[in-house]
Write a protein that holds these residues in place. Structure first.
Motif, PDB file in Angstrom:
ATOM      1  N   TRP A 199       0.829  -1.212   0.000  1.00  0.00           N
ATOM      2  CA  TRP A 199       0.000   0.000   0.000  1.00  0.00           C
ATOM      3  C   TRP A 199       0.862   1.261   0.000  1.00  0.00           C
ATOM      4  CZ3 TRP A 199      -4.651   0.698  -1.557  1.00  0.00           C
ATOM      5  CH2 TRP A 199      -5.588  -0.326  -1.486  1.00  0.00           C
ATOM      6  N   THR A 200       1.960   1.227   0.722  1.00  0.00           N
ATOM      7  CA  THR A 200       2.845   2.391   0.753  1.00  0.00           C
ATOM      8  C   THR A 200       3.480   2.625  -0.604  1.00  0.00           C
ATOM      9  OG1 THR A 200       3.268   2.053   3.105  1.00  0.00           O
ATOM     10  CG2 THR A 200       4.853   3.397   1.904  1.00  0.00           C
ATOM     11  N   PHE A 201       3.966   1.564  -1.263  1.00  0.00           N
ATOM     12  CA  PHE A 201       4.546   1.700  -2.604  1.00  0.00           C
ATOM     13  C   PHE A 201       3.495   2.182  -3.610  1.00  0.00           C
ATOM     14  CE2 PHE A 201       7.986  -1.727  -1.724  1.00  0.00           C
ATOM     15  CZ  PHE A 201       8.749  -0.778  -1.063  1.00  0.00           C
ATOM     16  N   THR A 202       2.278   1.659  -3.488  1.00  0.00           N
ATOM     17  CA  THR A 202       1.196   2.097  -4.372  1.00  0.00           C
ATOM     18  C   THR A 202       0.940   3.584  -4.197  1.00  0.00           C
ATOM     19  OG1 THR A 202       0.171  -0.095  -4.288  1.00  0.00           O
ATOM     20  CG2 THR A 202      -1.234   1.750  -4.964  1.00  0.00           C
ATOM     21  N   ASN A 203       0.881   4.031  -2.955  1.00  0.00           N
ATOM     22  CA  ASN A 203       0.643   5.445  -2.668  1.00  0.00           C
ATOM     23  C   ASN A 203       1.769   6.305  -3.230  1.00  0.00           C
ATOM     24  OD1 ASN A 203      -0.425   7.822  -1.558  1.00  0.00           O
ATOM     25  ND2 ASN A 203       0.623   7.501   0.376  1.00  0.00           N
ATOM     26  N   ILE A 204       3.008   5.939  -2.953  1.00  0.00           N
ATOM     27  CA  ILE A 204       4.153   6.746  -3.392  1.00  0.00           C
ATOM     28  C   ILE A 204       4.252   6.769  -4.919  1.00  0.00           C
ATOM     29  CG2 ILE A 204       6.677   6.831  -3.396  1.00  0.00           C
ATOM     30  CD1 ILE A 204       6.545   5.914  -0.458  1.00  0.00           C
ATOM     31  N   THR A 205       4.006   5.646  -5.575  1.00  0.00           N
ATOM     32  CA  THR A 205       4.075   5.595  -7.034  1.00  0.00           C
ATOM     33  C   THR A 205       2.985   6.452  -7.665  1.00  0.00           C
ATOM     34  OG1 THR A 205       4.965   3.353  -6.893  1.00  0.00           O
ATOM     35  CG2 THR A 205       4.115   4.053  -9.033  1.00  0.00           C
ATOM     36  N   TYR A 206       1.748   6.326  -7.167  1.00  0.00           N
ATOM     37  CA  TYR A 206       0.653   7.114  -7.725  1.00  0.00           C
ATOM     38  C   TYR A 206       0.897   8.610  -7.514  1.00  0.00           C
ATOM     39  CZ  TYR A 206      -3.799   9.320  -8.490  1.00  0.00           C
ATOM     40  OH  TYR A 206      -4.781  10.164  -8.948  1.00  0.00           O
ATOM     41  N   GLY A 260      -7.573  10.237  -0.184  1.00  0.00           N
ATOM     42  CA  GLY A 260      -8.194   8.935   0.070  1.00  0.00           C
ATOM     43  C   GLY A 260      -7.187   7.802   0.051  1.00  0.00           C
ATOM     44  N   LEU A 261      -6.258   7.840  -0.895  1.00  0.00           N
ATOM     45  CA  LEU A 261      -5.221   6.808  -0.970  1.00  0.00           C
ATOM     46  C   LEU A 261      -4.316   6.857   0.258  1.00  0.00           C
ATOM     47  CD1 LEU A 261      -4.036   4.517  -2.620  1.00  0.00           C
ATOM     48  CD2 LEU A 261      -2.693   6.199  -3.883  1.00  0.00           C
ATOM     49  N   PHE A 262      -4.033   8.062   0.750  1.00  0.00           N
ATOM     50  CA  PHE A 262      -3.255   8.201   1.985  1.00  0.00           C
ATOM     51  C   PHE A 262      -3.994   7.548   3.155  1.00  0.00           C
ATOM     52  CE2 PHE A 262      -3.168  10.841   5.883  1.00  0.00           C
ATOM     53  CZ  PHE A 262      -1.935  10.459   6.365  1.00  0.00           C
ATOM     54  N   LEU A 263      -5.288   7.807   3.276  1.00  0.00           N
ATOM     55  CA  LEU A 263      -6.063   7.226   4.378  1.00  0.00           C
ATOM     56  C   LEU A 263      -6.120   5.708   4.281  1.00  0.00           C
ATOM     57  CD1 LEU A 263      -8.966   9.826   4.553  1.00  0.00           C
ATOM     58  CD2 LEU A 263      -7.029   9.600   6.125  1.00  0.00           C
ATOM     59  N   ILE A 264      -6.311   5.194   3.069  1.00  0.00           N
ATOM     60  CA  ILE A 264      -6.364   3.736   2.884  1.00  0.00           C
ATOM     61  C   ILE A 264      -5.010   3.112   3.200  1.00  0.00           C
ATOM     62  CG2 ILE A 264      -6.567   1.934   1.125  1.00  0.00           C
ATOM     63  CD1 ILE A 264      -8.719   3.711  -0.202  1.00  0.00           C
ATOM     64  N   TYR A 318      -4.274   0.357   6.174  1.00  0.00           N
ATOM     65  CA  TYR A 318      -3.789  -0.992   5.903  1.00  0.00           C
ATOM     66  C   TYR A 318      -2.338  -1.203   6.317  1.00  0.00           C
ATOM     67  CZ  TYR A 318      -8.098  -2.322   3.685  1.00  0.00           C
ATOM     68  OH  TYR A 318      -9.413  -2.634   3.459  1.00  0.00           O
ATOM     69  N   SER A 319      -1.631  -0.152   6.660  1.00  0.00           N
ATOM     70  CA  SER A 319      -0.293  -0.322   7.227  1.00  0.00           C
ATOM     71  C   SER A 319      -0.367  -0.335   8.753  1.00  0.00           C
ATOM     72  CB  SER A 319       0.658   0.767   6.737  1.00  0.00           C
ATOM     73  OG  SER A 319       0.233   2.025   7.189  1.00  0.00           O
ATOM     74  N   HIS A 320      -1.567  -0.412   9.297  1.00  0.00           N
ATOM     75  CA  HIS A 320      -1.827  -0.539  10.731  1.00  0.00           C
ATOM     76  C   HIS A 320      -1.217   0.611  11.527  1.00  0.00           C
ATOM     77  CE1 HIS A 320      -3.409  -4.436   9.697  1.00  0.00           C
ATOM     78  NE2 HIS A 320      -2.245  -4.770   9.157  1.00  0.00           N
ATOM     79  N   TYR A 321      -1.217   1.798  10.924  1.00  0.00           N
ATOM     80  CA  TYR A 321      -0.784   3.036  11.573  1.00  0.00           C
ATOM     81  C   TYR A 321       0.651   2.953  12.104  1.00  0.00           C
ATOM     82  CZ  TYR A 321      -5.741   3.751  11.133  1.00  0.00           C
ATOM     83  OH  TYR A 321      -7.018   3.855  10.621  1.00  0.00           O
ATOM     84  N   ASP A 322       1.467   2.172  11.410  1.00  0.00           N
ATOM     85  CA  ASP A 322       2.890   2.096  11.744  1.00  0.00           C
ATOM     86  C   ASP A 322       3.515   3.462  11.493  1.00  0.00           C
ATOM     87  OD1 ASP A 322       5.448   0.713  12.276  1.00  0.00           O
ATOM     88  OD2 ASP A 322       5.821   1.174  10.151  1.00  0.00           O
ATOM     89  N   PHE A 325       2.336  10.127   4.567  1.00  0.00           N
ATOM     90  CA  PHE A 325       1.941  11.508   4.832  1.00  0.00           C
ATOM     91  C   PHE A 325       2.760  12.486   3.993  1.00  0.00           C
ATOM     92  CE2 PHE A 325       2.398  15.481   7.250  1.00  0.00           C
ATOM     93  CZ  PHE A 325       1.062  15.864   7.285  1.00  0.00           C
ATOM     94  N   LEU A 326       4.080  12.282   3.945  1.00  0.00           N
ATOM     95  CA  LEU A 326       4.928  13.168   3.146  1.00  0.00           C
ATOM     96  C   LEU A 326       4.571  13.093   1.667  1.00  0.00           C
ATOM     97  CD1 LEU A 326       8.390  12.687   4.880  1.00  0.00           C
ATOM     98  CD2 LEU A 326       6.852  14.656   5.038  1.00  0.00           C
ATOM     99  N   ALA A 327       4.268  11.890   1.190  1.00  0.00           N
ATOM    100  CA  ALA A 327       3.862  11.746  -0.213  1.00  0.00           C
ATOM    101  C   ALA A 327       2.558  12.485  -0.475  1.00  0.00           C
ATOM    102  CB  ALA A 327       3.726  10.261  -0.559  1.00  0.00           C
ATOM    103  N   CYS A 328       1.617  12.364   0.442  1.00  0.00           N
ATOM    104  CA  CYS A 328       0.327  13.039   0.279  1.00  0.00           C
ATOM    105  C   CYS A 328       0.495  14.553   0.303  1.00  0.00           C
ATOM    106  CB  CYS A 328      -0.634  12.585   1.370  1.00  0.00           C
ATOM    107  SG  CYS A 328      -2.277  13.324   1.246  1.00  0.00           S
ATOM    108  N   VAL A 329       1.266  15.052   1.245  1.00  0.00           N
ATOM    109  CA  VAL A 329       1.480  16.498   1.354  1.00  0.00           C
ATOM    110  C   VAL A 329       2.182  17.034   0.104  1.00  0.00           C
ATOM    111  CG1 VAL A 329       2.809  18.233   2.617  1.00  0.00           C
ATOM    112  CG2 VAL A 329       1.415  16.606   3.857  1.00  0.00           C
TER     113      VAL A 329
END
Length: 195
Positions: free
Chosen positions: A87-94, A145-149, A153-157, A165-169
């Protein structure tokens, strides 16, 4: 005896000649693109901007969801990648692709309106620069939305939360009205040769 180095002057062009004013201070990494001249506005109004009108077409919003699902499936198929990393890689790539497409590249890929959009990013071209239109609300909501998902799914690690968060910002700030026509530039650090 060496000549002293003076800071580069503020360069202005002749507005009557149809050239925009570009102001750059010597040490500033933020530049502001001036509004278009009347000639550029008439060039922009002459023909529809095919570079930015596709966001209103059928399937334009669905393709973002499809791209996210394809990225998620791709990262799930890689050996050794956990759900959290996937999920993190998906977020950062998108987010990286979205930033490059909407905020980094300026101009249009085809020439049909005398360069009227050469200084504008795709985000600034969408809906003629109007903020909070339905298309822009959707394009702003997708990375949030992708950041929240991905955070859920990363269990708030903490580590993956910070990355997400940095990717979203990084992609949300350029979409805000305060960032309209602002550019981050790297200052030229090469030594100036005296003339």
């Amino acid at each position: 005896m060496s000549k002293s180095h003076s800071p580069p002057p503020i360069v202005t062009s002749n507005i009557q000649a149809g050239q925009p004013i570009h102001r750059r201070r010597s040490s500033s990494i933020i530049t502001h693109i001036e509004p278009e001249t009347i000639e550029e506005q008439s060039d922009q109004a002459a023909l529809p901007n095919l570079n930015a009108t596709w966001v209103h077409g059928k399937g334009a919003w669905v393709i973002h969801i499809v791209i996210i699902l394809i990225l998620k499936i791709f990262y799930d198929l890689l050996p050794g990648v956990t759900q959290e990393l996937s999920w993190t890689f998906t977020n950062i790539t998108y987010v990286t692709g979205s930033y490059l497409m909407f905020h980094y590249v300026t101009g249009i890929p085809f020439e049909f309106n005398a360069g009227a959009y050469d200084s504008l990013s795709m985000w600034e071209q969408i809906d003629n620069g109007d903020q909070y239109t339905p298309a822009k609300k959707f394009l702003l909501g997708v990375p949030v939305g992708l950041f929240l998902i991905s955070t859920h799914y990363s269990h708030y690690d903490l580590k993956t939360f910070v990355l997400n968060f940095l990717a979203c910002v990084a992609v949300v700030i350029p979409k805000l009205p305060g960032s309209h026509r602002m550019r981050l530039t790297v200052p030229d650090l090469t030594p100036q040769t005296p003339i």
